[in-house]
Motif scaffolding. Structure first.
Motif, PDB file in Angstrom:
ATOM      1  N   ILE A   1     -47.050  -5.707  29.692  1.00  0.00           N
ATOM      2  CA  ILE A   1     -46.737  -7.003  29.830  1.00  0.00           C
ATOM      3  C   ILE A   1     -46.185  -7.904  28.530  1.00  0.00           C
ATOM      4  CG2 ILE A   1     -47.557  -9.326  30.366  1.00  0.00           C
ATOM      5  CD1 ILE A   1     -49.586  -7.781  32.413  1.00  0.00           C
ATOM      6  N   LEU A   2     -46.743  -7.564  27.430  1.00  0.00           N
ATOM      7  CA  LEU A   2     -46.519  -8.249  26.053  1.00  0.00           C
ATOM      8  C   LEU A   2     -45.199  -7.568  25.547  1.00  0.00           C
ATOM      9  CD1 LEU A   2     -50.027  -8.013  24.156  1.00  0.00           C
ATOM     10  CD2 LEU A   2     -48.903 -10.097  25.076  1.00  0.00           C
ATOM     11  N   TRP A   3     -44.733  -6.664  25.985  1.00  0.00           N
ATOM     12  CA  TRP A   3     -43.418  -6.075  25.165  1.00  0.00           C
ATOM     13  C   TRP A   3     -42.574  -6.508  26.266  1.00  0.00           C
ATOM     14  CZ3 TRP A   3     -42.603  -4.488  20.527  1.00  0.00           C
ATOM     15  CH2 TRP A   3     -43.761  -3.855  19.886  1.00  0.00           C
ATOM     16  N   VAL A   4     -42.736  -6.760  27.275  1.00  0.00           N
ATOM     17  CA  VAL A   4     -41.666  -7.357  28.317  1.00  0.00           C
ATOM     18  C   VAL A   4     -41.537  -8.633  27.876  1.00  0.00           C
ATOM     19  CG1 VAL A   4     -40.996  -8.059  30.790  1.00  0.00           C
ATOM     20  CG2 VAL A   4     -41.903  -5.841  30.356  1.00  0.00           C
ATOM     21  N   LEU A   5     -42.547  -9.595  27.798  1.00  0.00           N
ATOM     22  CA  LEU A   5     -42.449 -11.026  27.465  1.00  0.00           C
ATOM     23  C   LEU A   5     -42.057 -10.885  25.785  1.00  0.00           C
ATOM     24  CD1 LEU A   5     -46.232 -12.429  28.225  1.00  0.00           C
ATOM     25  CD2 LEU A   5     -43.862 -12.644  29.391  1.00  0.00           C
ATOM     26  N   GLY A   6     -42.206 -10.168  25.059  1.00  0.00           N
ATOM     27  CA  GLY A   6     -41.345 -10.193  23.760  1.00  0.00           C
ATOM     28  C   GLY A   6     -39.959  -9.890  23.872  1.00  0.00           C
ATOM     29  N   ALA A   7     -39.457  -9.125  24.781  1.00  0.00           N
ATOM     30  CA  ALA A   7     -38.033  -8.626  25.160  1.00  0.00           C
ATOM     31  C   ALA A   7     -37.372  -9.698  25.590  1.00  0.00           C
ATOM     32  CB  ALA A   7     -38.061  -7.335  25.956  1.00  0.00           C
ATOM     33  N   LEU A   8     -38.032 -10.429  26.567  1.00  0.00           N
ATOM     34  CA  LEU A   8     -37.658 -11.866  27.237  1.00  0.00           C
ATOM     35  C   LEU A   8     -37.222 -12.866  26.215  1.00  0.00           C
ATOM     36  CD1 LEU A   8     -39.400 -11.749  30.658  1.00  0.00           C
ATOM     37  CD2 LEU A   8     -37.151 -11.330  30.253  1.00  0.00           C
ATOM     38  N   PHE A   9     -38.276 -13.128  25.291  1.00  0.00           N
ATOM     39  CA  PHE A   9     -38.355 -13.952  24.171  1.00  0.00           C
ATOM     40  C   PHE A   9     -36.783 -13.716  23.331  1.00  0.00           C
ATOM     41  CE2 PHE A   9     -39.155 -15.586  20.107  1.00  0.00           C
ATOM     42  CZ  PHE A   9     -39.398 -17.017  20.200  1.00  0.00           C
ATOM     43  N   ILE A  10     -36.631 -12.601  23.079  1.00  0.00           N
ATOM     44  CA  ILE A  10     -35.753 -12.050  22.241  1.00  0.00           C
ATOM     45  C   ILE A  10     -34.282 -12.342  23.082  1.00  0.00           C
ATOM     46  CG2 ILE A  10     -34.274 -10.096  21.036  1.00  0.00           C
ATOM     47  CD1 ILE A  10     -37.320  -9.193  20.419  1.00  0.00           C
ATOM     48  N   LEU A  11     -34.151 -11.856  23.967  1.00  0.00           N
ATOM     49  CA  LEU A  11     -33.151 -12.153  24.971  1.00  0.00           C
ATOM     50  C   LEU A  11     -32.760 -13.603  25.153  1.00  0.00           C
ATOM     51  CD1 LEU A  11     -33.501  -9.529  27.984  1.00  0.00           C
ATOM     52  CD2 LEU A  11     -31.815  -9.432  25.853  1.00  0.00           C
ATOM     53  N   ASN A  12     -33.811 -14.349  25.274  1.00  0.00           N
ATOM     54  CA  ASN A  12     -33.519 -16.032  25.326  1.00  0.00           C
ATOM     55  C   ASN A  12     -33.012 -16.386  24.261  1.00  0.00           C
ATOM     56  OD1 ASN A  12     -33.924 -18.141  26.874  1.00  0.00           O
ATOM     57  ND2 ASN A  12     -35.840 -18.939  25.689  1.00  0.00           N
ATOM     58  N   ASN A  13     -33.534 -15.967  23.105  1.00  0.00           N
ATOM     59  CA  ASN A  13     -32.962 -16.376  21.768  1.00  0.00           C
ATOM     60  C   ASN A  13     -31.388 -15.907  21.560  1.00  0.00           C
ATOM     61  OD1 ASN A  13     -34.947 -18.066  20.193  1.00  0.00           O
ATOM     62  ND2 ASN A  13     -36.375 -16.329  20.737  1.00  0.00           N
ATOM     63  N   LEU A  14     -30.980 -15.071  22.313  1.00  0.00           N
ATOM     64  CA  LEU A  14     -29.934 -14.548  22.140  1.00  0.00           C
ATOM     65  C   LEU A  14     -28.700 -15.262  23.061  1.00  0.00           C
ATOM     66  CD1 LEU A  14     -30.201 -10.513  21.865  1.00  0.00           C
ATOM     67  CD2 LEU A  14     -29.245 -12.171  20.163  1.00  0.00           C
ATOM     68  N   GLY A  15     -29.402 -16.233  23.919  1.00  0.00           N
ATOM     69  CA  GLY A  15     -28.371 -16.814  24.885  1.00  0.00           C
ATOM     70  C   GLY A  15     -28.333 -16.488  26.160  1.00  0.00           C
ATOM     71  N   VAL A  16     -29.170 -15.223  26.551  1.00  0.00           N
ATOM     72  CA  VAL A  16     -28.993 -14.682  27.906  1.00  0.00           C
ATOM     73  C   VAL A  16     -30.069 -15.492  28.606  1.00  0.00           C
ATOM     74  CG1 VAL A  16     -29.745 -12.577  29.198  1.00  0.00           C
ATOM     75  CG2 VAL A  16     -28.951 -12.384  26.937  1.00  0.00           C
ATOM     76  N   ASN A  17     -29.382 -15.995  29.856  1.00  0.00           N
ATOM     77  CA  ASN A  17     -30.318 -16.587  30.906  1.00  0.00           C
ATOM     78  C   ASN A  17     -31.356 -15.852  31.455  1.00  0.00           C
ATOM     79  OD1 ASN A  17     -31.148 -18.227  32.834  1.00  0.00           O
ATOM     80  ND2 ASN A  17     -29.311 -18.617  33.678  1.00  0.00           N
ATOM     81  N   ILE A  18     -32.763 -15.725  31.289  1.00  0.00           N
ATOM     82  CA  ILE A  18     -33.640 -15.114  32.007  1.00  0.00           C
ATOM     83  C   ILE A  18     -34.250 -15.593  33.111  1.00  0.00           C
ATOM     84  CG2 ILE A  18     -33.848 -14.106  29.433  1.00  0.00           C
ATOM     85  CD1 ILE A  18     -36.588 -16.052  29.224  1.00  0.00           C
ATOM     86  N   THR A  19     -33.855 -16.577  33.454  1.00  0.00           N
ATOM     87  CA  THR A  19     -34.498 -17.477  34.571  1.00  0.00           C
ATOM     88  C   THR A  19     -34.750 -16.677  35.717  1.00  0.00           C
ATOM     89  OG1 THR A  19     -33.520 -19.335  34.058  1.00  0.00           O
ATOM     90  CG2 THR A  19     -34.405 -19.576  36.033  1.00  0.00           C
ATOM     91  N   ALA A  20     -33.870 -15.535  35.949  1.00  0.00           N
ATOM     92  CA  ALA A  20     -33.908 -14.585  37.284  1.00  0.00           C
ATOM     93  C   ALA A  20     -35.046 -13.648  36.850  1.00  0.00           C
ATOM     94  CB  ALA A  20     -32.746 -14.078  37.510  1.00  0.00           C
ATOM     95  N   ALA A  21     -34.978 -13.202  35.758  1.00  0.00           N
ATOM     96  CA  ALA A  21     -36.006 -12.386  35.270  1.00  0.00           C
ATOM     97  C   ALA A  21     -37.265 -12.582  35.390  1.00  0.00           C
ATOM     98  CB  ALA A  21     -35.761 -11.381  33.694  1.00  0.00           C
ATOM     99  N   VAL A  22     -37.608 -13.878  34.807  1.00  0.00           N
ATOM    100  CA  VAL A  22     -38.747 -14.514  34.989  1.00  0.00           C
ATOM    101  C   VAL A  22     -39.438 -14.708  36.189  1.00  0.00           C
ATOM    102  CG1 VAL A  22     -40.145 -16.586  34.218  1.00  0.00           C
ATOM    103  CG2 VAL A  22     -38.610 -15.732  32.684  1.00  0.00           C
ATOM    104  N   ALA A  23     -38.512 -15.336  37.210  1.00  0.00           N
ATOM    105  CA  ALA A  23     -38.889 -15.504  38.620  1.00  0.00           C
ATOM    106  C   ALA A  23     -39.223 -13.887  39.083  1.00  0.00           C
ATOM    107  CB  ALA A  23     -37.773 -16.117  39.144  1.00  0.00           C
ATOM    108  N   GLY A  24     -38.475 -13.054  39.079  1.00  0.00           N
ATOM    109  CA  GLY A  24     -38.895 -11.642  39.166  1.00  0.00           C
ATOM    110  C   GLY A  24     -40.251 -10.989  38.888  1.00  0.00           C
ATOM    111  N   LEU A  25     -40.428 -11.295  37.547  1.00  0.00           N
ATOM    112  CA  LEU A  25     -41.826 -10.846  37.166  1.00  0.00           C
ATOM    113  C   LEU A  25     -42.906 -11.800  37.803  1.00  0.00           C
ATOM    114  CD1 LEU A  25     -40.642 -10.503  33.202  1.00  0.00           C
ATOM    115  CD2 LEU A  25     -41.338  -8.611  34.828  1.00  0.00           C
ATOM    116  N   GLY A  26     -42.762 -12.854  37.972  1.00  0.00           N
ATOM    117  CA  GLY A  26     -43.563 -13.751  38.844  1.00  0.00           C
ATOM    118  C   GLY A  26     -44.059 -13.219  39.926  1.00  0.00           C
ATOM    119  N   ILE A  27     -43.094 -13.127  40.846  1.00  0.00           N
ATOM    120  CA  ILE A  27     -43.200 -12.511  42.342  1.00  0.00           C
ATOM    121  C   ILE A  27     -43.786 -11.006  41.910  1.00  0.00           C
ATOM    122  CG2 ILE A  27     -41.881 -11.624  44.193  1.00  0.00           C
ATOM    123  CD1 ILE A  27     -39.905 -13.871  43.627  1.00  0.00           C
ATOM    124  N   GLY A  28     -43.505 -10.267  41.101  1.00  0.00           N
ATOM    125  CA  GLY A  28     -43.949  -8.856  40.940  1.00  0.00           C
ATOM    126  C   GLY A  28     -45.423  -8.995  40.667  1.00  0.00           C
ATOM    127  N   GLY A  29     -45.750 -10.127  39.717  1.00  0.00           N
ATOM    128  CA  GLY A  29     -47.304 -10.169  39.316  1.00  0.00           C
ATOM    129  C   GLY A  29     -48.054 -10.679  40.578  1.00  0.00           C
TER     130      GLY A  29
END
Length: 191
Positions: free
Chosen positions: A149-177
Motif C-alpha cells: 500500500i505504501l509503495w503504491v501510494l508513493g508511486a501515485l504521488f510521484i506520477l501525480n507530480n509528473l502531471g499524470v492524472n491519477i484520479t481513475a487509479a485512486v478510484a480503482g484502489l478505493g473500490i479494490g480496498g
C-alpha cells in the motif's frame, strides 16, 4: 572593486543563465550538501546518546533510518535546491524535481515501513516475551500488505507530480480496498 574582466565574465549568458547565476546555484548546492552532512552527523550523534538511556525501539528505528540516508540522496536534494536559482527548460525542471521527489518519497516510505514493521512485530510477543506463532504469521501478512500500500501510494504521488492524472487509479484502489475489506471481514471476524 571587481575587475571589469570578471564582471564581463559573470554577465555572460549560457542556456538562459548568467555565469553569476551558475556560481550562485553551485554555492547553494555545496552549502546545502554540507549542511545536510552536518545535520545528519549532529542528529545521529545526539540520537545515539539519547538511545543509550531508553529501552524503546523507536529511537533505534530513527537512528537506523537516518544512518541509511546516503550521500547520493543528499547530493540529489542539494542539486534540486541549488537548481531553483536557475532558469531551465520545462523538461529539465521536471527531471530535476522528479529525482528529488523520488529520493524523498523513497526515504519516507522506508522510514514508515520500518516503524510500522516494528509496531506490528511488537504485537507478536506476549507479556512473557514469547512469540505467538498465529500472530507472527498474521503480522507477516499485514506487513506485506502495508508495504504494498505504501509503495503504491508513493508511486501515485510521484506520477501525480509528473502531471499524470491519477484520479481513475485512486478510484480503482478505493473500490479494490472495499472489496478486500468485505472479503476479509469473515476471516478477521473469526480471529
Amino acid at each position: 572593486m571587481i575587475p571589469k574582466e570578471i564582471t564581463v565574465l559573470l554577465q555572460q549568458t549560457y542556456y538562459e543563465n548568467t555565469v553569476e547565476k551558475y556560481l550562485i546555484a553551485l554555492g547553494i548546492c555545496i552549502a546545502v550538501f554540507i549542511a545536510l552532512l552536518i545535520v545528519k552527523r549532529v542528529v545521529l550523534h545526539r540520537l545515539k546518546k539519547l538511545a543509550k538511556f531508553t529501552k524503546l525501539k523507536y529511537d533505534d528505528i530513527a537512528i537506523g533510518s537516518l544512518s541509511r540516508i546516503t550521500k547520493l540522496e543528499m547530493f540529489i536534494i542539494s542539486i534540486y535546491v541549488g537548481s531553483r536559482e536557475l532558469t531551465f527548460h520545462k523538461t529539465a525542471n521536471t527531471v530535476i524535481s522528479t529525482f528529488a521527489i523520488v529520493v524523498i518519497v523513497f526515504r519516507l516510505i522506508t522510514v514508515a515501513t520500518g516503524i510500522i514493521t516494528t509496531l506490528i512485530t511488537d504485537k507478536t510477543v506476549d507479556e512473557n516475551g514469547e512469540v505467538i506463532q498465529e500472530r507472527r504469521s498474521a503480522a507477516r501478512n499485514i506487513n506485506i500488505l502495508i508495504k504494498v500500500i505504501l509503495w503504491v501510494l508513493g508511486a501515485l504521488f510521484i506520477l501525480n507530480n509528473l502531471g499524470v492524472n491519477i484520479t481513475a487509479a485512486v478510484a480503482g484502489l478505493g473500490i479494490g480496498g472495499v472489496a478486500i475489506a468485505l472479503a476479509a471481514q469473515s476471516v478477521l471476524g473469526d480471529a
